[in-house]
Design an enzyme around this catalytic site. Structure first.
Site, PDB file in Angstrom:
ATOM      1  N   HIS A  40     -34.223 -10.203 -20.324  1.00  0.00           N
ATOM      2  CA  HIS A  40     -33.166  -9.810 -21.256  1.00  0.00           C
ATOM      3  C   HIS A  40     -33.729  -8.888 -22.335  1.00  0.00           C
ATOM      4  CE1 HIS A  40     -30.365 -13.294 -20.299  1.00  0.00           C
ATOM      5  NE2 HIS A  40     -31.509 -13.832 -19.912  1.00  0.00           N
ATOM      6  N   GLU A 122     -36.454 -13.078 -23.224  1.00  0.00           N
ATOM      7  CA  GLU A 122     -35.898 -11.980 -24.008  1.00  0.00           C
ATOM      8  C   GLU A 122     -37.019 -11.056 -24.471  1.00  0.00           C
ATOM      9  OE1 GLU A 122     -32.670 -11.524 -24.846  1.00  0.00           O
ATOM     10  OE2 GLU A 122     -31.727 -13.494 -24.593  1.00  0.00           O
ATOM     11  N   HIS A 161     -30.667  -9.222 -16.826  1.00  0.00           N
ATOM     12  CA  HIS A 161     -29.386  -9.849 -17.162  1.00  0.00           C
ATOM     13  C   HIS A 161     -28.222  -9.002 -16.648  1.00  0.00           C
ATOM     14  CE1 HIS A 161     -26.964 -12.140 -20.486  1.00  0.00           C
ATOM     15  NE2 HIS A 161     -26.692 -12.562 -19.291  1.00  0.00           N
ATOM     16  N   ASP A 171     -28.183  -5.540 -20.834  1.00  0.00           N
ATOM     17  CA  ASP A 171     -29.613  -5.702 -21.113  1.00  0.00           C
ATOM     18  C   ASP A 171     -30.388  -6.100 -19.850  1.00  0.00           C
ATOM     19  OD1 ASP A 171     -28.105  -8.284 -21.569  1.00  0.00           O
ATOM     20  OD2 ASP A 171     -30.128  -9.074 -21.842  1.00  0.00           O
TER      21      ASP A 171
HETATM   22 ZN    ZN Z   1     -29.199 -11.009 -21.965  1.00  0.00          ZN
END
Ligand code: ZN
Length: 195
Positions: A40, A122, A161, A171
């Protein structure tokens, strides 16, 4: 040179990472193991790096009035297993064996509810700013450690994602260089095998 990153599979914790535990997680379904890595991108406020707001979002303590955008998202109960900051430092929010709430409504090769069987990482960034060298190196080292800790996880099963939630999420964006990541991951996996 990629630094050593080690995960204790019993606890799901990453040695040496800063841990900021999120209440936004639960157990994976019985018998379901991590099989997929979902990459992400996130920044809060969008386009700004370095603030405390990602920690605050994932711990359910984002102040809705601190920025106009925060009002829209402050009530969301979301998390990821880990965040890689712009300087490559890793923050862990959820033990890797547990189910973090990162992918939302999603499907990978026809299998829905990706949170059940994935690990969400992330990268602090946006869809249109290149991610940093330190982030690629940290992501490769972290992924190699995950593959070592969880044999159910394959270095081939990695996605973004936007790929598991098309039309809903963009993303990590077109600036994420999958070829560069895979090359660094190959190096990190070889280093892991050598011990
Ligand atoms: Zn995401």
């Amino acid at each position: 040179m990629i630094g050593a990153v080690k995960i204790d599979a019993a606890t799901g914790l990453l040695a040496g990472a800063r841990q900021v535990f999120s209440p936004h997680f639960d157990a994976r379904p019985a018998g379901v193991l991590p099989e997929l890595l979902v990459v992400h991108g996130i920044s809060l406020p969008p386009g700004e790096f370095g603030g405390p707001w990602i920690d605050r979002l994932f711990t359910g303590t984002l102040p809705a009035d601190a920025h106009p955008y925060f009002g829209e998202i402050a009530a969301q109960r979301v998390s990821a297993h880990a965040l890689i900051r712009r300087d490559g430092r890793i923050v862990q929010y959820v033990p890797f064996g547990e189910r973090a709430w990162h992918a939302g409504q999603s499907a990978y090769r026809g299998r829905t509810a990706c949170n059940d069987f994935s690990i969400g990482v992330e990268l602090e960034g946006t869809d249109d700013v290149p991610y940093t060298k330190e982030q690629y190196e940290a992501l490769a080292a972290l992924t190699a450690a995950l593959v070592a800790a969880y044999p159910s996880l394959s270095a081939q099963a990695m996605t973004g994602h936007s790929d598991v939630a098309p039309g809903r999420k963009t993303d990590p964006g077109p600036t994420f260089d999958w070829a560069r990541f895979r090359e660094l991951l190959d190096q990190a996996l070889r280093a892991t095998v050598r011990g």
